[in-house]
Structures are given as C-alpha cells and as structure tokens.
Scaffold this motif. Structure first.
Motif, PDB file in Angstrom:
ATOM      1  N   LEU A 178      71.218  -8.971 -15.332  1.00 51.04           N
ATOM      2  CA  LEU A 178      72.167 -10.079 -15.308  1.00 51.04           C
ATOM      3  C   LEU A 178      71.585 -11.234 -16.102  1.00 51.04           C
ATOM      4  O   LEU A 178      70.493 -11.719 -15.804  1.00 51.04           O
ATOM      5  CB  LEU A 178      72.451 -10.536 -13.873  1.00 51.04           C
ATOM      6  CG  LEU A 178      73.247 -11.846 -13.753  1.00 51.04           C
ATOM      7  CD1 LEU A 178      74.658 -11.681 -14.307  1.00 51.04           C
ATOM      8  CD2 LEU A 178      73.290 -12.327 -12.311  1.00 51.04           C
ATOM      9  N   HIS A 180      72.249 -14.997 -16.657  1.00 50.31           N
ATOM     10  CA  HIS A 180      72.993 -16.024 -15.944  1.00 50.31           C
ATOM     11  C   HIS A 180      72.599 -17.399 -16.459  1.00 50.31           C
ATOM     12  O   HIS A 180      71.435 -17.789 -16.367  1.00 50.31           O
ATOM     13  CB  HIS A 180      72.723 -15.935 -14.436  1.00 50.31           C
ATOM     14  CG  HIS A 180      73.469 -16.951 -13.629  1.00 50.31           C
ATOM     15  ND1 HIS A 180      73.038 -17.389 -12.402  1.00 50.31           N
ATOM     16  CD2 HIS A 180      74.626 -17.629 -13.876  1.00 50.31           C
ATOM     17  CE1 HIS A 180      73.883 -18.277 -11.926  1.00 50.31           C
ATOM     18  NE2 HIS A 180      74.856 -18.438 -12.816  1.00 50.31           N
ATOM     19  N   ILE A 194      80.273 -16.183  -9.722  1.00 52.52           N
ATOM     20  CA  ILE A 194      80.139 -15.221 -10.814  1.00 52.52           C
ATOM     21  C   ILE A 194      80.351 -13.789 -10.348  1.00 52.52           C
ATOM     22  O   ILE A 194      80.577 -12.899 -11.165  1.00 52.52           O
ATOM     23  CB  ILE A 194      78.776 -15.345 -11.523  1.00 52.52           C
ATOM     24  CG1 ILE A 194      77.617 -14.996 -10.579  1.00 52.52           C
ATOM     25  CG2 ILE A 194      78.604 -16.736 -12.127  1.00 52.52           C
ATOM     26  CD1 ILE A 194      76.281 -14.867 -11.287  1.00 52.52           C
TER      27      ILE A 194
END
Length: 224
Positions: A178, A180, A194
C-alpha cells in the motif's frame, strides 16, 4: 523531499523510481491518499481535493512503473479516468464501461466483470471479447482476475481504488503493498476512508517514508 525511512534518493527522478520499483513480480500495489484526519475524498467526492503536487508526482511514477491500472467503475467515473499509458482495467459487476473510456484504442481499456453482468455482451462488442475478463458468477473473483492479468503479461498491477475495491482486495489476500499519502489538511465532513468493507486485520510493515512540506508518502508492505 526527505527520506525519513528506507533507502534511496527521492530528490531525483531516477532515485524516486528506484524507491518505488517492486521488489519482485508479480506484484499488486495499491495507491491511496487521505487528509490528516482520514478523508480519502473532499466535499466533491474526489481525491483531487485531498492530494497535492508531490502526491501527483509520485502518482505519475507509479503509473509509469505499472503494467496495468486496476480501478473500480465508480471511482473511474467520479475521477473522470482517461486511457493513458498502462491499460486501465475497470472492475464492474454490471459490466459497465465509463463514458470517458469508450472509444479508446484496442486494449487500452479492459473490463473485469461477472457472468451475470447485464452489460457483458455489450462490453464484449465494444472493447473486444479478449479484453473482457469474466471472473466469477455474481461477484468478481479478484484472485482469479489477477491470474488472468498475469497470464496476459500484466504482472505489476497498480490499484487506485476506490475504498470498496481495496477492501475486497485486502479481504482476498492479494495485496502486496500500500502506497499511502497523507496530506497536511483537516477536512472533517463525512468523507470516506481509504478502505471500506467488512472489518479486517491486515498487518503491514513500513518500507519507506518520504516527507515533503508536511506531506507524508509511505510505502507499506503487507505481511503474510
């Protein structure tokens, strides 16, 4: 840019690409952005009111590195996706292709859908049966979809959301990483997080963290 954690030089295009190059293939990376208080979209329902210039710079690097971009139909519509670079793979149980992605070059847009999709035959006629992936009967089998993409040479897949698709991918256990971005904004309101969907517990470890004028760009590896 300052690298707070990890290895590499984020101040050059080559260094930034090196930081975000997948450690192996196949690889499924998700890329999401949120405000400091957790909003993934602004009041207009789009991530564009949350992100900023440095997030866009990294967004383009991730796009350049990817073999395919995986996105839910709702997000593609809300964010007015266009077909540029790597093929766009739309996930839609209804077999719907967003208007902005119609009429593109062959193979630029792919569709991941199900056997019961009402728009299945129309989609096959519009973008070609070879570009329509039927994975499941009533729910998209994401693990099977990824296998099909890998078979077609798309081994580095970049998921750009939305939150529901990311939640489903995490539930299926197929996410490797991920990315982010946290922007220095407080938006309040009722913006989505999210990840959306049933509760889950996915442990991750920090691979790299970049800071730029208060924006934090993290790479988190999913622990399996």
């Amino acid at each position: 840019m300052i690298l707070l954690h990890g290895d590499g030089d984020p101040t050059t295009p080559e260094g930034l690409r090196a930081i975000y190059t997948p450690p192996r293939l196949p690889w499924l990376r998700a890329n999401m952005v949120s405000s400091l208080d957790g909003a993934a979209t602004g009041s207009d329902g789009r991530s564009g009111t949350v992100n900023n210039a440095v997030d866009v710079d990294v967004f383009h690097v991730l796009r350049e590195l990817a073999d395919a971009v995986l996105v839910g139909a709702g997000t593609a519509i809300a964010e007015t996706y266009t077909a540029k670079g790597a093929p766009i793979v739309i996930v839609s149980r209804r077999g719907r292709i967003p208007d902005e992605l119609r009429g593109c070059d062959a193979g630029a847009v792919r569709l991941a859908t199900v056997a019961e999709a009402p728009g299945l035959e129309a989609a096959r006629e519009e973008i070609g049966a070879e570009n329509v992936y039927v994975a499941g009967t009533s729910e998209v089998d994401l693990a099977a979809l990824l296998e099909r993409l890998h078979e077609d040479g798309m081994r580095h897949v970049l998921c750009e959301g939305g939150p529901t698709l990311l939640g489903s991918l995490l539930e299926a256990g197929v996410v490797d990483e991920l990315c982010h971005t946290i922007t220095p904004k407080l938006l309040a309101g009722d913006g989505r997080r999210i990840v959306a969907g049933p509760p889950t517990d996915v442990p991750v470890s920090l691979a790299s963290l970049i800071e730029h004028d208060g924006t934090l760009l993290g790479r988190w590896l999913v622990n399996r």
